[in-house]
Design an enzyme around this catalytic site. Structure first.
Site, PDB file in Angstrom:
ATOM      1  N   SER A  98      36.603  18.587 -18.578  1.00 14.39           N
ATOM      2  CA  SER A  98      35.247  18.715 -18.051  1.00 14.39           C
ATOM      3  C   SER A  98      35.019  20.124 -17.492  1.00 14.39           C
ATOM      4  O   SER A  98      35.117  21.103 -18.223  1.00 14.39           O
ATOM      5  CB  SER A  98      35.001  17.625 -17.003  1.00 14.39           C
ATOM      6  OG  SER A  98      33.639  17.455 -16.755  1.00 14.39           O
ATOM      7  N   ASP A 227      30.562   9.812 -24.495  1.00 13.22           N
ATOM      8  CA  ASP A 227      30.685  10.484 -23.202  1.00 13.22           C
ATOM      9  C   ASP A 227      29.299  10.575 -22.576  1.00 13.22           C
ATOM     10  O   ASP A 227      28.412  11.239 -23.105  1.00 13.22           O
ATOM     11  CB  ASP A 227      31.289  11.871 -23.405  1.00 13.22           C
ATOM     12  CG  ASP A 227      31.683  12.547 -22.100  1.00 13.22           C
ATOM     13  OD1 ASP A 227      30.929  12.425 -21.115  1.00 13.22           O
ATOM     14  OD2 ASP A 227      32.735  13.220 -22.081  1.00 13.22           O
ATOM     15  N   HIS A 256      33.990   9.450 -20.407  1.00 10.66           N
ATOM     16  CA  HIS A 256      34.328  10.803 -19.938  1.00 10.66           C
ATOM     17  C   HIS A 256      35.689  10.837 -19.257  1.00 10.66           C
ATOM     18  O   HIS A 256      36.413  11.823 -19.364  1.00 10.66           O
ATOM     19  CB  HIS A 256      33.243  11.287 -18.979  1.00 10.66           C
ATOM     20  CG  HIS A 256      33.376  12.730 -18.596  1.00 10.66           C
ATOM     21  ND1 HIS A 256      33.352  13.756 -19.517  1.00 10.66           N
ATOM     22  CD2 HIS A 256      33.543  13.326 -17.379  1.00 10.66           C
ATOM     23  CE1 HIS A 256      33.487  14.917 -18.900  1.00 10.66           C
ATOM     24  NE2 HIS A 256      33.613  14.693 -17.605  1.00 10.66           N
TER      25      HIS A 256
END
Length: 276
Positions: A98, A227, A256
């Site tokens: 991320s 996601d 995610h």
């Protein structure tokens, strides 16, 4: 197993250092608003495989110093460089999830790959999350304004609520783990509000196109097609068009937070990539 390194601007960065010192180093960069603890399962798994595993708390997150200024992607990358150089790490595998994917990508853009053997971008924010005329597949600024408002108004509740889409717990058949939700909340609440708010701009508005173009090592791009935090279209599917030596792995129907929800599969895929 843990320590601090002081960066060039005087900020203390907390890090964990597990496994044999002569093993190939893997450096993990965490997502927002978490800490190095998000990588504990991976660190233990790879340390048991003979790797030296290192993860740090980004400035203003976790146990690192909470600073008023310089909570931005360039500084995150420079902090990572200070850590790698302080430990004199070579032949490094950089793994970023991320926001951490942006951090390791910007590191390559600013510091090159002289110490880097491989790069892994997991549910990562590059090339650009924000929707612009040149990036129509991105998310509108109102999404990030909402994250800012939720974090400022009541970040404790916001972090708890965020775990639902983060881990795909709002999908049919999902098995909710209250332990995972509580651990996400714990890590998030360790950080400083000012730095976490600054970091929203850093992960959403930083443009990594130029950084990705400088990547010249084998790169794993791993993402879920469901996601809900970093949609795959403007992220992984765009990244693989820029990085020359990139391998794409898509987890169908995952979330995610797949490093936790699909832990064994992810660890195996990352090990296969590192072993080449």
């Amino acid at each position: 197993m843990s320590n601090f390194v002081t960066t060039t601007d005087g900020t203390r960065i907390f890090y964990k250092d597990w496994g044999p010192r002569d093993g190939q180093p893997i450096v993990f960069s965490h997502g927002w608003p978490l800490s190095a603890d998000a990588w504990d399962a991976q660190m233990l798994f790879f340390a048991n495989q003979g790797f030296r595993t290192i993860a740090h708390d980004r400035r203003s997150h976790g146990r690192s110093d909470q600073v008023w200024d310089n909570n931005n992607m360039d500084q995150y990358a420079d902090d990572l460089a200070d850590l790698i150089e302080a430990l004199d790490l070579k032949d490094v595998v950089l793994v970023g999830h991320s926001t951490g994917g942006g951090e390791v990508t910007r590191y390559v853009g600013r510091h090159g790959t002289g110490r880097v053997a491989r790069l892994a971008l997991i549910g990562a924010v590059p090339p650009l999350m924000l929707k612009t005329e040149a990036n129509p597949g991105g998310l509108p600024i109102e999404v990030f304004d909402g994250i800012r408002k939720g974090t400022f108004d009541n970040r404790s509740q916001f972090f708890k609520d965020l775990t639902i889409p983060f881990y795909g717990y709002n999908r049919d058949g999902a098995v909710i783990s209250e332990g995972i939700r509580e651990e996400f909340w714990r890590q998030g609440m360790m950080g400083g509000l000012k730095g976490q708010l600054d970091s929203i701009r850093a992960f959403s508005e930083s443009d990594f196109h130029a950084d990705l173009a400088k990547v010249d090592v084998p790169t794993l791009v791993l993402h879920s097609d469901d996601d809900q935090i970093v949609p795959i279209g403007a992220a992984a599917l765009s990244t693989i068009k820029i990085v020359t030596d990139a391998t794409l792995i898509v987890y169908e129907g995952a979330d995610h937070g797949l490093t936790q929800t699909h832990q064994d599969r992810f660890n195996a895929d990352l090990l296969d990539f590192i072993n080449g």
